[in-house]
Design a protein around this motif. Structure first.
Motif, mmCIF file in Angstrom:
data_model
loop_
_atom_site.group_PDB
_atom_site.id
_atom_site.type_symbol
_atom_site.label_atom_id
_atom_site.label_comp_id
_atom_site.label_asym_id
_atom_site.label_seq_id
_atom_site.Cartn_x
_atom_site.Cartn_y
_atom_site.Cartn_z
ATOM 1 N N PRO A 300 0.818 -1.211 0.000
ATOM 2 C CA PRO A 300 0.000 0.000 0.000
ATOM 3 C C PRO A 300 0.858 1.270 0.000
ATOM 4 C CG PRO A 300 -0.820 -1.554 1.619
ATOM 5 C CD PRO A 300 0.480 -2.103 1.119
ATOM 6 N N GLY A 301 0.444 2.228 -0.791
ATOM 7 C CA GLY A 301 1.171 3.491 -0.827
ATOM 8 C C GLY A 301 2.380 3.438 -1.739
ATOM 9 N N THR A 302 3.051 4.566 -1.856
ATOM 10 C CA THR A 302 4.251 4.660 -2.685
ATOM 11 C C THR A 302 5.465 4.176 -1.904
ATOM 12 O OG1 THR A 302 4.743 6.917 -1.953
ATOM 13 C CG2 THR A 302 3.261 6.666 -3.838
ATOM 14 N N PRO A 303 6.535 3.732 -2.577
ATOM 15 C CA PRO A 303 7.726 3.256 -1.852
ATOM 16 C C PRO A 303 8.297 4.298 -0.894
ATOM 17 C CG PRO A 303 7.860 2.677 -4.175
ATOM 18 C CD PRO A 303 6.672 3.567 -4.033
ATOM 19 N N ASP A 304 8.232 5.566 -1.282
ATOM 20 C CA ASP A 304 8.853 6.600 -0.457
ATOM 21 C C ASP A 304 8.097 6.875 0.836
ATOM 22 O OD1 ASP A 304 10.844 6.853 -2.321
ATOM 23 O OD2 ASP A 304 9.925 8.551 -3.356
ATOM 24 N N MET A 305 6.864 6.361 0.947
ATOM 25 C CA MET A 305 6.151 6.481 2.220
ATOM 26 C C MET A 305 6.874 5.716 3.327
ATOM 27 S SD MET A 305 2.131 6.040 1.173
ATOM 28 C CE MET A 305 1.675 5.868 2.903
ATOM 29 N N TYR A 306 7.615 4.670 2.935
ATOM 30 C CA TYR A 306 8.301 3.817 3.906
ATOM 31 C C TYR A 306 9.814 3.847 3.696
ATOM 32 C CZ TYR A 306 3.554 2.051 4.471
ATOM 33 O OH TYR A 306 2.204 1.949 4.690
ATOM 34 N N ALA A 377 17.834 2.123 0.660
ATOM 35 C CA ALA A 377 16.862 2.415 1.712
ATOM 36 C C ALA A 377 16.330 3.838 1.645
ATOM 37 C CB ALA A 377 17.475 2.152 3.086
ATOM 38 N N ILE A 378 16.971 4.691 0.853
ATOM 39 C CA ILE A 378 16.539 6.089 0.732
ATOM 40 C C ILE A 378 15.254 6.200 -0.085
ATOM 41 C CG2 ILE A 378 17.226 8.383 -0.075
ATOM 42 C CD1 ILE A 378 18.729 7.313 2.382
ATOM 43 N N PHE A 395 16.773 3.145 -5.743
ATOM 44 C CA PHE A 395 15.639 2.222 -5.693
ATOM 45 C C PHE A 395 14.684 2.423 -6.869
ATOM 46 C CE2 PHE A 395 11.478 0.656 -4.217
ATOM 47 C CZ PHE A 395 11.838 -0.649 -3.922
ATOM 48 N N ALA A 396 14.733 3.591 -7.504
ATOM 49 C CA ALA A 396 13.874 3.828 -8.671
ATOM 50 C C ALA A 396 14.146 2.825 -9.787
ATOM 51 C CB ALA A 396 14.072 5.256 -9.180
ATOM 52 N N LEU A 397 15.352 2.249 -9.817
ATOM 53 C CA LEU A 397 15.706 1.294 -10.868
ATOM 54 C C LEU A 397 14.999 -0.049 -10.700
ATOM 55 C CD1 LEU A 397 19.575 1.968 -10.945
ATOM 56 C CD2 LEU A 397 17.850 2.826 -12.561
ATOM 57 N N VAL A 398 14.591 -0.391 -9.482
ATOM 58 C CA VAL A 398 14.032 -1.727 -9.230
ATOM 59 C C VAL A 398 12.632 -1.684 -8.628
ATOM 60 C CG1 VAL A 398 16.324 -2.759 -8.911
ATOM 61 C CG2 VAL A 398 15.118 -1.811 -6.933
ATOM 62 N N GLN A 399 12.059 -0.508 -8.473
ATOM 63 C CA GLN A 399 10.809 -0.392 -7.712
ATOM 64 C C GLN A 399 9.640 -1.159 -8.321
ATOM 65 O OE1 GLN A 399 8.762 3.430 -7.741
ATOM 66 N NE2 GLN A 399 10.054 4.147 -9.410
ATOM 67 N N VAL A 409 10.836 -0.208 1.859
ATOM 68 C CA VAL A 409 12.151 0.211 1.356
ATOM 69 C C VAL A 409 13.158 0.419 2.485
ATOM 70 C CG1 VAL A 409 13.349 1.958 -0.010
ATOM 71 C CG2 VAL A 409 11.046 1.259 -0.637
ATOM 72 N N ALA A 410 12.696 0.953 3.601
ATOM 73 C CA ALA A 410 13.615 1.246 4.707
ATOM 74 C C ALA A 410 14.356 0.012 5.189
ATOM 75 C CB ALA A 410 12.839 1.869 5.876
ATOM 76 N N ARG A 411 13.820 -1.184 4.909
ATOM 77 C CA ARG A 411 14.408 -2.404 5.459
ATOM 78 C C ARG A 411 15.664 -2.856 4.729
ATOM 79 N NH1 ARG A 411 8.501 -5.202 6.817
ATOM 80 N NH2 ARG A 411 7.885 -3.492 8.199
ATOM 81 N N PHE A 412 16.014 -2.201 3.624
ATOM 82 C CA PHE A 412 17.320 -2.478 3.041
ATOM 83 C C PHE A 412 18.431 -2.130 4.021
ATOM 84 C CE2 PHE A 412 14.991 -2.332 -1.028
ATOM 85 C CZ PHE A 412 15.498 -3.486 -1.606
#
Length: 614
Positions: A300-306, A377-378, A395-399, A409-412
């Motif tokens: 849920p939500g965009t990757p950058d939310m997390y 993670a950014i 992360f934009a390359l693999v999202q 994402v933060a869990r990287f």
């Protein structure tokens, strides 16, 4: 590749992907058996002491929850704890009733929940089933979250001391960082599937062993067994571990290309064996995850939310000595996702260790892995302070890739934490090896002071605790069994996500509940991930009454809808607790109008809705 003896000279080379600085073990019979026995006894005592220290540290972090497991919730994410308690309760129910551990209709009745699309935890749930059935899900949860910290720390110590470093003090330092740095402590606020990393060190080492050659079939089978076990603990951690191992191999390829190419056959053969074993053992749950009922696509939500922010790496986490309630505000998505909050002293220490070990492959490999995962993670765009720019980040390359699109994402940064922990262990081992040399004691003392000064600010403080929402005696005492058939639905009022979850786990999921707290598809035709489901009209009506947003008047259409909704939920009873419910009398008036007069049972009012559902 030869392994240098760290006790005699400065090492100039290490084994594949960061292994190993460890001195070769003495050959059998090289010393009297009595001496070997004394060494084994001493090692056992040291290992036991280390395990005890890690356990005490884990209890220190989780202790406030242990004061009253049934009356308190540990940490800052009570909803997450509630859901994980429900998962443990369902696992115990599934074991005792031989039900599907990967899908259930006992939450979100009647559509159910795909448990593989959520946190899973089938293996811990199975192991903890006796505890859950005897003492309840809250005790089982606290035991799990506590042993995760202690077990992860000891697992890293054990692996490092046996395979990578000579100094057990250095191995202890590595285990301490990997388990008690902000990463796992922050996730102890409600994410036991993330903190359950006690198999991770051994998975990584089995991959390294495959790179070193030897018994490919045996090592591949052992790796496959470990991967399968981790799959049934946490699929997310297994994926992050696999991704970290991939980076490990690629980093070694970048640093030592010729040697890496020479070893690729054994690695690929062993990985194929491991993947084949896991694919067979996990075929059905994998199908459930990607294509089963109620599966989801993405998060849920965009990757950058997390996602984290660049500046978060020099900040201090909420639950650290140097942190506080506001120290991470704006720098992390919430109180659980604070894996990057090392503080500037740790980053300076890590940079110093990298510079000192710059001639060693292990330092380069760990540095590359740590840097790449820290940047991933950014999120999809770079940040300036607490603000996000429009400039694309790694992360934009693999999202949009499968699985990556479902990650937080933060869990990287969990991988970054492991890289830093192992780097500290290797650096401390080098310092320990120089103590016997001229000026070595001075260097060792200075290094020890630097490590202590860097780590002291990020040492954890106890997690907070808060009161637990009361569950009626009608549920905890088992009186519900006289009114709700096994597997049929009990509807708590108001029909709230977490009320359903807490009641279900307290009843050890002997009854189904509507709605709930889980990840699922947006609709029957859209598998995009979302939290929970849209409430039924009657649930919205009761919620509005409880909030004072409408009066108690109901019309024929609402009565018809209410009876259709309990039929949809496959409900046997609608229950209104006497205590802890806002606008209790107003809700009772509405329920009497919808289902006829209720009756008092123990500490609840109950409406038997079976005439409307059968």
């Amino acid at each position: 590749m030869t392994t240098p003896d760290t006790r005699d000279r400065e090492p100039v080379s290490t084994d594949t992907a960061g292994a190993t600085a460890k001195t070769l073990a003495p050959t059998a019979g090289s010393e009297p058996s009595a001496g070997a026995g004394r060494r084994a006894s001493r090692r056992w005592r040291v290992d036991a002491l280390v395990a005890l220290v890690f356990l005490v540290g884990a209890i220190w972090v989780t202790g406030r929850g242990w004061r009253d497991p049934d009356g308190r919730l540990l940490g800052s994410r009570p909803d997450d704890q509630g859901f994980n308690e429900w998962m443990l309760a369902y696992a115990a129910h599934a074991v005792s009733h031989l039900e599907n551990p990967f899908f259930t209709t006992l939450q979100n009745a009647p559509n159910g929940v795909n448990l593989m699309a959520n946190v899973g935890m089938q293996l811990p749930g199975l192991v903890l089933s006796p505890v859950t059935l005897l003492f309840g899900a809250p005790v089982s949860y606290l035991l799990f979250i506590t042993l995760n910290l202690a077990g992860t720390g000891y697992a890293w110590y054990h692996m490092l001391s046996r395979h990578l470093v000579d100094s057990r003090a250095a191995a202890f330092l590595g285990g301490l960082f990997c388990a008690f740095a902000p990463a796992l402590v922050s996730h102890s606020n409600g994410h036991p599937h993330i903190t359950a990393q006690w198999l991770v060190p051994y998975i990584i080492w089995r991959v390294v062993a495959l790179c070193r050659g030897g018994h490919v079939v045996r090592d591949g089978l052992v790796l496959g067994a470990l991967m399968t076990a981790q799959f049934f603990v946490s699929l997310e951690i297994l994926f992050l571990t696999a991704f970290g191992c991939l980076l490990l191999v690629l980093a070694y390829l970048a640093v030592r290309a010729r040697d890496a190419v020479r070893r690729w056959r054994g690695l690929l053969s062993g990985l194929a064996i491991a993947a084949g074993l896991m694919a067979v053992a996990a075929a059905y749950p994998l199908w459930m995850y990607f294509a089963g009922l109620q599966h989801r696509i993405g998060h849920p939500g965009t990757p950058d939310m997390y996602a984290l922010k660049l500046g978060s790496y020099v900040r201090f986490a909420t639950q650290s000595v140097a942190g506080g309630p506001t120290s991470a505000v704006g720098w992390a998505p919430n109180t659980t996702e604070q894996a990057s909050f090392y503080g500037w002293p740790v980053l300076v220490l890590a940079l110093g260790a990298l510079c000192w070990l710059r001639r060693e492959v292990v330092a380069w490999v760990l540095g590359i892995v740590g840097l790449v995962t820290a940047l991933l993670a950014i999120g999809t765009t770079w940040t300036v302070g607490t603000h996000r720019t429009d400039i694309p980040a790694p992360f934009a390359l693999v999202q949009h890739l499968p699985v990556f699109d479902a990650l937080v994402v933060a869990r990287f940064a969990l991988i970054t934490t492991v890289a830093l922990g192992v780097l500290l262990a290797v650096a401390a081992n080098r310092l320990a090896a120089r103590r016997g040399r001229p000026r070595g004691r001075l260097a060792f003392g200075a290094g020890a002071v630097a490590v202590a000064a860097a780590l002291l600010p990020i040492l954890p403080v106890p997690l907070p605790a808060q009161g637990r929402p009361p569950v009626p005696d009608f549920v905890t005492g088992g009186a519900w069994r006289d009114h709700v058939a096994l597997g049929r639905t009990l509807v708590p009022v108001p029909v709230a996500q977490m009320t359903s979850v807490y009641w279900g786990s307290a009843g050890l999921t002997g009854f189904a509940v509507p709605e709930g707290y889980f990840l699922g598809p947006s609709s029957a035709t859209d598998a995009t991930g979302r939290w929970g489901v849209d409430p039924q009209p009657t649930a919205d009506l009761l919620t509005a009454v409880s909030k004072g947003e409408r009066d108690t008047t109901v019309g024929p259409a609402e009565i018809t809808q209410a009876r259709a909704d309990v039929r949809y939920w496959k409900a046997d009873a609608v229950v209104l607790p006497d205590r802890g419910t806002r606008r209790h009398e107003a809700l009772k008036t509405v329920l009497d109008a919808l289902y006829g007069p209720g009756r008092r049972v123990d500490d609840v009012w109950l409406w038997d809705v079976r005439p409307f559902t059968r």
